[in-house]
Design a protein around this motif. Structure first.
Motif, mmCIF file in Angstrom:
data_model
loop_
_atom_site.group_PDB
_atom_site.id
_atom_site.type_symbol
_atom_site.label_atom_id
_atom_site.label_comp_id
_atom_site.label_asym_id
_atom_site.label_seq_id
_atom_site.Cartn_x
_atom_site.Cartn_y
_atom_site.Cartn_z
ATOM 1 N N LEU A 163 0.933 -1.357 0.161
ATOM 2 C CA LEU A 163 0.065 -0.023 -0.026
ATOM 3 C C LEU A 163 0.899 1.224 0.037
ATOM 4 O O LEU A 163 0.787 2.266 -0.671
ATOM 5 C CB LEU A 163 -0.882 0.133 1.230
ATOM 6 N N ARG B 292 0.546 4.085 -2.675
ATOM 7 C CA ARG B 292 0.508 5.572 -2.338
ATOM 8 C C ARG B 292 1.481 6.395 -2.882
ATOM 9 O O ARG B 292 1.170 7.513 -3.464
ATOM 10 C CB ARG B 292 0.422 5.566 -0.682
ATOM 11 N N ARG C 57 -8.077 6.533 -2.356
ATOM 12 C CA ARG C 57 -8.025 6.135 -1.096
ATOM 13 C C ARG C 57 -8.230 4.574 -1.064
ATOM 14 O O ARG C 57 -8.747 3.989 -1.975
ATOM 15 C CB ARG C 57 -9.149 6.550 -0.201
ATOM 16 N N PHE C 58 -7.560 3.924 -0.063
ATOM 17 C CA PHE C 58 -7.440 2.491 0.105
ATOM 18 C C PHE C 58 -8.553 2.085 1.170
ATOM 19 O O PHE C 58 -8.689 2.527 2.118
ATOM 20 C CB PHE C 58 -6.228 2.164 0.613
ATOM 21 N N SER D 119 -9.514 -0.332 -3.718
ATOM 22 C CA SER D 119 -9.270 1.241 -3.631
ATOM 23 C C SER D 119 -10.557 2.101 -4.203
ATOM 24 O O SER D 119 -11.380 1.306 -5.012
ATOM 25 C CB SER D 119 -8.055 1.442 -4.386
ATOM 26 N N THR E 173 -7.490 -3.036 -5.640
ATOM 27 C CA THR E 173 -6.247 -2.101 -5.138
ATOM 28 C C THR E 173 -5.173 -2.058 -6.406
ATOM 29 O O THR E 173 -4.690 -1.050 -6.790
ATOM 30 C CB THR E 173 -5.339 -2.678 -4.187
ATOM 31 N N TYR F 57 -4.763 2.474 -12.334
ATOM 32 C CA TYR F 57 -4.900 3.890 -11.875
ATOM 33 C C TYR F 57 -5.040 4.780 -12.886
ATOM 34 O O TYR F 57 -5.800 5.792 -13.249
ATOM 35 C CB TYR F 57 -4.095 4.338 -10.811
#
Length: 344
Positions: free
Chosen positions: A68, A72, A278-279, A291, A313, A317
């Motif tokens: 994570l 991030r 955000r996770f 996520s 997750t 992205y």
């Protein structure tokens, strides 16, 4: 501070893990990196990234996956929104259709389209109601002392509630009440309506034996009008990415989408960013593999809503942020167009 080589390795691992969902080894990276470096050097850099917390092992193999902390760092420093080609943007625009949709329909449609396009769960929140105004109020006699109270707000929404009036009153005798309310509150922001209604209590007493009951009915309708409206589409998609075989945990995961307060927290956006990531691990144990990517749409005049996707997750992205940005622009344009036509 990560070196340029470490940044390249972290980015490549995240990209590959998104595509194949398996730990990434040094030999695979050696073939992909834009710089010439030995497999041994890559392994050393992977070990360094692991010690810093950016990578982790799923098992004893030499392959690594992002942590994570790694995600991030990637999201905050490396990722760039994918530039969608013109066809995708045109497809999104055409999917909404040419009809001028009411705000509720527009927001609900956007959730479905976003879910269909990403195969993730989509969540949309209707624009905040701080700027909504009361556009109309009337009472419609239904017979047998029943009356329907109808309220219309500036976004085109209609709320109603049926209540019973005393036997001594007729619908026609309530006309002075309706006129008094309309004269006092029509055109006001909804937040100002309750105080104005309370100021009418002495007047209402002339016509209603218990004006408090009538004001309660009005208040109930008002509450429904100002309540945040959340639309969720693609709920079952959430189950495609769970790693748990525990039926109870899966049920708990699915039921989270019915918890409105949690949805509000999940989709909260960072005021300093166009798109926030955000996770799920920050909110609930059952969301540890997920996520949330969210963005605001609208403007101060039309109000601001939130559009978000909830997915794994290891989602792509760059692509998701690009798609969300396109929806953000389309929703804002359509919302402004709606209010422009509504006011003309």
């Amino acid at each position: 501070m990560l070196t340029e080589r470490q940044l390249l390795i972290l980015e490549a691992i995240i990209r590959d893990y998104t595509n194949i969902g398996q730990p990434i080894g040094s030999k695979v990276l050696q073939q992909q990196l834009p710089i010439h470096v030995s497999s041994a050097t890559i392994r050393n850099e992977m070990l360094a990234l692991e010690k810093m917390g950016y990578l982790k092992k799923e098992h004893s193999s030499s392959g690594r996956i992002p942590s994570l902390k790694g995600y991030r760092y990637y999201i905050d420093n490396l990722v760039e929104p994918m530039k969608l080609d013109k066809k995708v943007r045109t497809d999104i625009r055409q999917a909404f259709g040419n009809e001028l949709l009411k705000v509720d329909d527009l927001v609900q449609t956007s959730a479905k389209l976003l879910s269909d396009l990403t195969n993730y769960t989509a969540i949309t929140l209707k624009p905040e109601t701080a700027t909504l105004r009361l556009e109309g109020f009337r009472l419609v006699p239904l017979g047998r002392q029943q009356v329907m109270a109808i309220m219309v707000t500036s976004d085109g929404s209609v709320q109603s509630q049926i209540f019973t009036i005393p036997a001594r009153l007729s619908g026609e005798e309530l006309e002075p009440v309706i006129r008094a309310i309309n004269d006092r509150v029509i055109g006001l922001p909804l937040s100002q309506v309750p105080a104005q209604l309370q100021a009418l209590t002495p007047f209402l007493t002339k016509y209603l034996q218990d004006p408090g009951n009538f004001l309660d009915v009005f208040g109930n309708i008002l509450s429904k009008a100002v309540e945040d409206q959340v639309f969720v589409d693609g709920k079952l998609n959430l189950l495609d990415f769970t790693k748990s075989n525990d039926v109870q945990q899966i049920k708990a995961l699915y039921s989270l989408l019915e918890e409105r307060p949690l949805l509000g927290k999940l989709t909260a956006t960072d005021a300093n960013q166009d798109v926030s990531v955000r996770f799920g691990d920050d909110f609930a144990k059952s969301l540890s593999d997920y996520s949330i990517v969210s963005a605001t749409y609208g403007d101060p005049h039309a109000g601001q809503g939130i559009i978000a996707i909830l997915g794994p997750t290891n989602m792509p992205y760059s692509k998701m942020i690009g798609i969300l940005g396109a929806f953000q622009q389309e929703l804002t344009a359509r919302l402004l167009n709606y209010y422009k036509n509504f006011e003309e």
